[in-house]
Motif scaffolding. Structure first.
Motif, short mmCIF file in Angstrom:
data_model
loop_
_atom_site.label_atom_id
_atom_site.label_comp_id
_atom_site.label_asym_id
_atom_site.label_seq_id
_atom_site.Cartn_x
_atom_site.Cartn_y
_atom_site.Cartn_z
N SER A 206 33.45 47.90 23.85
CA SER A 206 32.58 47.64 22.69
C SER A 206 33.39 47.52 21.40
N ALA A 207 34.62 48.07 21.40
CA ALA A 207 35.47 47.98 20.21
C ALA A 207 36.27 46.68 20.19
N GLY A 208 36.12 45.88 21.23
CA GLY A 208 36.77 44.59 21.26
C GLY A 208 38.10 44.57 21.97
N THR A 209 38.53 45.69 22.56
CA THR A 209 39.78 45.72 23.29
C THR A 209 39.70 44.76 24.48
N ILE A 210 40.68 43.88 24.63
CA ILE A 210 40.66 42.90 25.72
C ILE A 210 41.92 43.06 26.55
N ALA A 211 41.76 43.04 27.84
CA ALA A 211 42.91 43.07 28.76
C ALA A 211 42.73 41.97 29.77
N ILE A 212 43.79 41.22 30.01
CA ILE A 212 43.79 40.23 31.08
C ILE A 212 44.65 40.78 32.20
N MET A 213 44.09 40.86 33.38
CA MET A 213 44.79 41.53 34.48
C MET A 213 44.83 40.66 35.72
N ASP A 214 45.92 40.85 36.48
CA ASP A 214 46.08 40.16 37.76
C ASP A 214 45.65 41.09 38.89
N ASN A 215 45.17 40.49 39.96
CA ASN A 215 44.82 41.25 41.16
C ASN A 215 46.12 41.75 41.81
N ARG A 216 46.19 43.03 42.13
CA ARG A 216 47.40 43.61 42.73
C ARG A 216 47.57 43.22 44.20
N ASN A 217 46.55 42.61 44.78
CA ASN A 217 46.63 42.16 46.17
C ASN A 217 47.41 40.85 46.23
N LYS A 218 48.70 40.92 46.56
CA LYS A 218 49.56 39.74 46.57
C LYS A 218 49.23 38.75 47.69
N LEU A 219 48.42 39.17 48.65
CA LEU A 219 48.08 38.29 49.78
C LEU A 219 46.84 37.45 49.53
N LEU A 220 46.14 37.71 48.46
CA LEU A 220 44.87 37.04 48.21
C LEU A 220 45.02 35.52 48.23
N GLU A 221 44.15 34.87 48.98
CA GLU A 221 44.08 33.41 49.15
C GLU A 221 45.26 32.84 49.95
N LYS A 222 45.99 33.73 50.64
CA LYS A 222 47.08 33.26 51.50
C LYS A 222 46.74 33.54 52.96
N ASN A 223 46.86 32.52 53.79
CA ASN A 223 46.66 32.67 55.24
C ASN A 223 45.33 33.30 55.62
N GLY A 224 44.33 33.02 54.81
CA GLY A 224 42.99 33.51 55.15
C GLY A 224 42.60 34.81 54.50
N ASN A 225 43.43 35.37 53.63
CA ASN A 225 43.08 36.64 52.98
C ASN A 225 42.00 36.39 51.92
N ILE A 226 40.89 37.10 52.05
CA ILE A 226 39.76 36.88 51.14
C ILE A 226 39.42 38.12 50.32
N GLY A 227 40.24 39.16 50.41
CA GLY A 227 39.98 40.34 49.61
C GLY A 227 40.73 41.54 50.15
N GLY A 228 40.75 42.60 49.34
CA GLY A 228 41.40 43.82 49.79
C GLY A 228 41.63 44.77 48.64
N LYS A 229 42.26 45.90 48.95
CA LYS A 229 42.56 46.91 47.92
C LYS A 229 43.87 47.59 48.25
N THR A 230 44.73 47.64 47.24
CA THR A 230 46.02 48.29 47.38
C THR A 230 45.91 49.78 47.04
N GLY A 231 46.96 50.52 47.38
CA GLY A 231 47.04 51.92 47.00
C GLY A 231 48.45 52.43 47.09
N TYR A 232 48.77 53.40 46.23
CA TYR A 232 50.10 54.01 46.31
C TYR A 232 50.14 55.35 45.60
N THR A 233 50.64 56.35 46.28
CA THR A 233 51.16 57.58 45.69
C THR A 233 52.40 57.91 46.52
N THR A 234 53.22 58.80 46.02
CA THR A 234 54.43 59.13 46.78
C THR A 234 54.09 59.74 48.14
#
Length: 421
Positions: A206-234
């Motif tokens: 509401s304060a007007g902050t804007i962020a443009i972000m890329d999907n972290r799923n590097k496989l999206l739209e490659k070889n039939g990938n239509i979605g997913g979710k990444t994750g990482y902790t040590t």
């Protein structure tokens, strides 16, 4: 000589195929390709068959793949245009948050639910998870209960959530198999599905902050990938839940605890390997066509509705190949049950189904018709001597009754004649 041997071999092959109904081709087990991940699984999203299994029931940490559940609960409880308040608990979240990685956000600022969903699933913003938890559940504890209740509803039997974003806790755990279920459920939700499929998105407050972000799923739209979710902790390592569609067939794949290499490619390479192997996998024959599934003792009355009770062994066969993906999980857990509760022994016919076979796999089950190897005529043959004896006994009894009746009649006539004289 060679020609004669060739003819003999062809004849032998034909005889085996014609006269040996149990001689069927057996596919190889579904082999797991060499991957860095310590656990992986793939399932057919339409049939819920487990195709590939690699330690898929082992306790693992899900990291940010947890956010699929958070996104589902947002989609089920809010509309895209609803405004969500940025909360104190969201402000306290560590890096990989909008507040720390994009631009500071003040408590009380609002965002549309749709923008929060995009920040959650594309950027994997840790603070977006707490915005959802506080606005949907009123507080984090209530929201965690909603997450675990939903997991039970989905049949995620080895999962326990303690945070909405997946930051590490020893009590926040799951399995690859449970995450495959969650991946399927996430894809079935249209809002979550549409968001996972975005390559880029912009969000604002509401304060007007804007962020443009890329999907972290590097496989999206490659070889039939239509979605997913990444994750990482040590402790969790690199994790990925991915949805694929090729030639109209959809598969969800999960890899957990892969390595974090210098190019951040290992988890994606692992995923492509298991997905390629899954699409190439062939089913093995569990029970062959016309193979005796089981021979069961069936009780019956010798004279249908009365008489002594006897037992006859009835072999049951399937008229089709019953197939499955041969992997460690399926081999360990597959279960076969035969239902003969509606069987009438005196209606047995080799061409009429007499029982049902239910084959249960880890995530699905299917029923098949079974046919008896004997008919009611076999019951008659089994008791032919008894029937002959019964018939003779019946004739003797009838003759005896006839004799007695005739004797009574003769005696009665003699008695009447004496009265007249």
């Amino acid at each position: 000589m060679k020609k004669k041997n060739l003819i003999k071999n062809i004849a032998l092959a034909l005889s085996l195929s014609i006269f040996s109904p149990l001689a069927y081709a057996k596919a190889e087990p579904v082999n797991v390709p060499k991957i860095y991940a310590k656990s992986a699984v793939s399932i057919d999203m339409d049939t819920m068959e487990v195709i590939l299994d690699y330690n898929s029931e082992n306790k693992m940490y899900p990291a940010s793949t947890t956010k699929l559940m958070t996104g589902i609960l947002l989609a089920e409880n809010k509309n895209k245009t609803d405004n969500l308040s940025y909360t104190k608990s969201a402000k306290e979240q560590p890096e990989y948050s909008l507040n720390t990685n994009v631009k500071p956000i003040s408590i009380g600022e609002t965002m549309s639910a749709d923008d929060v969903m995009k920040a959650l699933l594309l950027f994997s913003a840790n603070d977006a998870s707490y915005v959802i938890a506080d606005n949907v559940g009123e507080n984090v504890d209530n929201f965690i209960k909603m997450m675990n209740d939903k997991a039970k509803e989905y049949g995620m039997e080895n999962t326990n959530f303690v945070t909405p974003n997946g930051l590490h806790s020893g009590e926040h755990y799951t399995t690859a198999l449970d995450l495959a279920i969650l991946g399927k459920k996430a894809y079935e939700n249209s809002w979550v599905r549409e968001t996972m499929a975005l390559k880029k998105a912009s969000v604002k407050t509401s304060a007007g902050t804007i962020a443009i972000m890329d999907n972290r799923n590097k496989l999206l739209e490659k070889n039939g990938n239509i979605g997913g979710k990444t994750g990482y902790t040590t402790p969790a390592g690199k994790c990925l839940v991915s949805i694929y569609e090729r030639d109209g067939r959809r598969i969800v794949g999960v890899v957990l605890n892969s390595i974090f290499d210098s190019e951040d490619s290992a988890v994606f390479n692992d995923t492509e390997k298991i997905i390629d192997a899954s699409y190439a996998a062939k089913k093995s024959t569990l029970i062959g066509k016309d193979e005796v599934v089981e021979t069961l003792p069936i009780k019956y009355k010798v004279f249908r509705f009365f008489g002594p009770e006897k037992t006859i062994d009835v072999p049951f066969t399937s008229r089709q190949n019953i197939e499955y993906y041969e992997n460690d999980l399926n081999k360990k857990s597959i279960d076969k049950k035969i239902d003969v509760s509606l069987l009438n022994p005196w209606k047995l016919d080799t061409n009429v189904t007499a029982a049902k076979l239910t084959v249960t796999e880890p995530l699905t089950s299917k029923s098949y018709d079974l046919y008896p190897g004997i008919s009611k005529s076999d019951l008659v043959k089994e008791n032919l001597v008894l029937y002959v004896l019964a018939a003779v006994a019946t004739l003797v009894i009838l003759a005896l009754i006839t004799f007695i009746i005739a004797a009574i009649k003769r005696a009665s006539r003699k008695k009447r004649r004496k009265r007249y004289f």
